[in-house]
Design an enzyme around this catalytic site. Structure first.
Site, short mmCIF file in Angstrom:
data_model
loop_
_atom_site.label_atom_id
_atom_site.label_comp_id
_atom_site.label_asym_id
_atom_site.label_seq_id
_atom_site.Cartn_x
_atom_site.Cartn_y
_atom_site.Cartn_z
N LYS A 201 -12.38 -28.23 -68.04
CA LYS A 201 -10.92 -28.29 -67.98
C LYS A 201 -10.31 -28.24 -69.38
O LYS A 201 -9.33 -27.54 -69.65
CB LYS A 201 -10.51 -29.58 -67.26
N CYS A 255 0.24 -30.01 -70.76
CA CYS A 255 -1.19 -29.66 -70.65
C CYS A 255 -1.69 -29.00 -71.92
O CYS A 255 -2.49 -29.57 -72.65
CB CYS A 255 -1.36 -28.72 -69.47
N1 SAJ Z 1 3.19 -19.87 -74.09
C1 SAJ Z 1 3.37 -19.04 -75.19
N2 SAJ Z 1 2.80 -17.80 -75.17
C2 SAJ Z 1 2.07 -17.36 -74.11
C3 SAJ Z 1 1.87 -18.22 -73.00
C4 SAJ Z 1 2.44 -19.48 -73.02
O1 SAJ Z 1 4.02 -19.41 -76.16
O2 SAJ Z 1 1.61 -16.21 -74.16
C5 SAJ Z 1 3.77 -21.22 -74.09
C6 SAJ Z 1 4.71 -21.46 -72.92
O3 SAJ Z 1 5.99 -20.98 -73.19
C7 SAJ Z 1 4.65 -22.97 -72.81
C8 SAJ Z 1 3.21 -23.29 -73.19
O4 SAJ Z 1 2.72 -22.15 -73.87
O5 SAJ Z 1 5.52 -23.58 -73.75
C9 SAJ Z 1 2.29 -23.65 -72.04
O6 SAJ Z 1 2.57 -22.83 -70.93
P1 SAJ Z 1 1.44 -22.12 -70.05
O7 SAJ Z 1 2.11 -21.27 -69.05
O8 SAJ Z 1 0.47 -21.46 -70.94
O9 SAJ Z 1 0.62 -23.32 -69.40
P2 SAJ Z 1 0.99 -24.68 -68.62
O10 SAJ Z 1 0.92 -25.78 -69.61
O11 SAJ Z 1 2.23 -24.57 -67.83
O12 SAJ Z 1 -0.26 -24.77 -67.60
C10 SAJ Z 1 -1.57 -24.78 -68.13
C11 SAJ Z 1 -2.45 -23.79 -67.36
N3 SAJ Z 1 -3.71 -23.63 -68.07
C12 SAJ Z 1 -4.22 -22.41 -68.32
O13 SAJ Z 1 -3.66 -21.37 -68.05
C13 SAJ Z 1 -5.56 -22.36 -69.00
C14 SAJ Z 1 -2.69 -24.29 -65.94
O14 SAJ Z 1 -3.61 -23.43 -65.25
C15 SAJ Z 1 -3.25 -25.72 -65.96
O15 SAJ Z 1 -3.45 -26.23 -64.65
C16 SAJ Z 1 -2.21 -26.58 -66.66
O16 SAJ Z 1 -2.09 -26.11 -68.01
C17 SAJ Z 1 -2.70 -28.02 -66.61
O17 SAJ Z 1 -2.20 -28.79 -65.79
O18 SAJ Z 1 -3.62 -28.36 -67.36
#
Ligand code: SAJ
Length: 439
Positions: A201, A255
């Protein structure tokens, strides 16, 4: 009917409890927050996720909420594991207290499932020893860690469709847990040991954090090279083995911005992981630097922040990069007004669009909500018409035709070009805005 007690009725626990209720388990949800329990028993939800209300209404007959832990066949822990921001170490008090609440009820053959994200070895060193205070040895009760993997905004969809990792203390434990999850999970269920599941995870979220950090670093390098990073990443991703994520104003949410620290507390060999966290955490500083360049020295500067949730199209503001950006801006004497059509409660007031842009000198887009694309910039009444787009989200042509000077993070245009409102020369390839959308 098999009785499942779900401890923690938040973003993960509640949807999981409702899916289990739909699968035919008798589900008792437990939360220490009396207001949450009362609201749920009166038919009100405290979280919003697509499809959640409909599911709640469908299974209410089979789901009750309460503050005390009852006797059950299965206990599922889905409580928060916050980060202590001073020490950057996980705060496991809710996991500890959930285990303390379970052990007096634990019977031979019961299954305990931990879904909360925890540092490696937490089950072995903390949770299982507490459960053994029941007088039963691990093995007499069953135990697995099955980390949640659903993404906020698509929680139910992903809870059903994603593959799951189940790490158990023995074959009986993983077999029982597989039966529980296969009642609603359509993805594959992979079996392993408990500590590996904890580790998996954390490396998933850490990998994503590092990938975003490199995109953010590329954005700053691209500025120095006079290259548009969005087009660059789009083209690099045409390589079959390259998949770079998108730059932006920083990484938020509970996360990706938190979990990498759970790995760093477990080892002394985590330089890259820490560096990535620092790069992502420094992005609001970079955005304020863009604001300074854009506005120079003007009297009583006012900024409008578009989007304060941590990512697009949701209301969740946990660890949002908008907060650090606003605090930095205020410390430099900017007045800040926020606009976010999805958010009602935040550390700062959230205004209507008209109020947020009135007398403003610059819009700073932090979150790429789809709704922002429907704003007609020609109708905005501002003191000055400047836009800093940190997500490459808004259409340059529409906004520059409405008189806006636009700076997109990582567009490679020097301030002298951007502030003159000079559009990039017609690219030889289709513009990255046409092909790449912010995530
Ligand atoms: N972000 C960027 N650039 C990107 C992608 C995301 O700047 O290309 C930013 C987003 O705007 C946000 C942050 O990253 O601020 C996190 O967003 P996210 O969509 O990447 O992830 P979370 O935190 O909403 O959800 C993640 C997911 N993990 C993965 O994709 C590996 C989800 O599957 C998990 O279940 C979740 O964390 C968790 O609960 O751990």
């Amino acid at each position: 009917m098999t009785k499942i007690c779900v401890l923690g009725l938040g973003y993960i626990g509640l949807p999981t409890a409702l899916l289990l209720a739909k699968s035919g388990f008798e589900v008792i949800g437990v939360d220490v927050n009396e207001r949450v329990v009362k609201a749920l028993n009166q038919g009100q939800l405290h979280i919003s996720e697509p499809g959640l209300l409909e599911l709640f209404e469908e299974v209410r007959w089979n789901f009750t909420a309460q503050t005390a832990v009852p006797e059950a066949d299965i206990y599922l822990i889905a409580v928060p594991t916050p980060l202590n921001t001073h020490t950057r170490i996980s705060d496991l008090k809710y996991v500890r207290s959930a285990a303390e609440m379970i052990y007096p009820h634990l019977q031979k053959g019961n299954l305990v499932i931990l879904e909360s994200t925890v540092p490696p070895c937490t089950s072995e060193k903390l949770v299982i020893p507490i459960l053994e205070k029941s007088g039963l040895k691990a093995g007499e009760f069953r135990y697995v860690h099955c980390p949640e993997r659903a993404i906020p905004g698509e929680t139910l969809y992903e809870m059903i469709r994603n593959d799951r990792i189940v790490g158990g203390i023995d074959d009986e434990s993983v077999a029982s847990a597989r039966t529980v999850y296969s009642s609603y999970v359509q993805g594959r269920i992979y079996l392993t040991d408990v500590t590996t599941a904890e580790f998996v995870k954390l490396i998933e979220n850490t990998y994503r954090d590092i990938n975003i950090a490199i995109a953010n670093e590329f954005a700053q390098v691209a500025e120095d090279c006079g290259v548009n990073v969005w087009e660059g990443i789009d083209l690099a991703n045409k390589h079959p083995r390259v998949n770079i994520l998108q730059p932006g104003p920083g990484v938020g949410g509970h996360c990706i911005a938190v979990d990498p620290w759970f790995l760093t507390e477990s080892s002394t060999k985590t330089g890259l992981i820490q560096l990535a966290r620092e790069i992502n955490d420094s992005m609001p500083n970079y955005v304020i630097h863009l604001v300074r360049e854009m506005l120079g020295d003007i009297r009583e500067p006012t900024l409008t922040v578009f989007g304060v949730s941590y990512k697009k199209d949701i209301s969740d503001t946990r660890e949002t990069p908008a907060l650090k950006f606003i605090q930095l801006a205020e410390n430099e004497g900017y007045k800040v007004k926020c606009y976010d059509p999805h958010v009602t409660t935040f550390d700062y007031p959230v205004y209507s669009l008209d109020e947020a842009v009135r007398d403003s000198d610059c819009i700073v887009l932090i979150t790429n909500h789809d709704l922002f694309k429907h704003i007609d910039p020609a109708t905005l009444s501002m003191r000055r018409r400047n836009l800093i787009d940190t997500r490459n989200h808004l259409d340059d042509t529409t906004w520059s035709e409405a008189g806006f000077t636009i700076k997109t993070l990582g567009d490679g245009l020097a301030r002298s070009d951007a502030s003159r409102g000079v559009a990039p020369e017609q690219p030889l390839l289709p513009s990255s805005k046409a092909t790449t959308k912010g995530v």
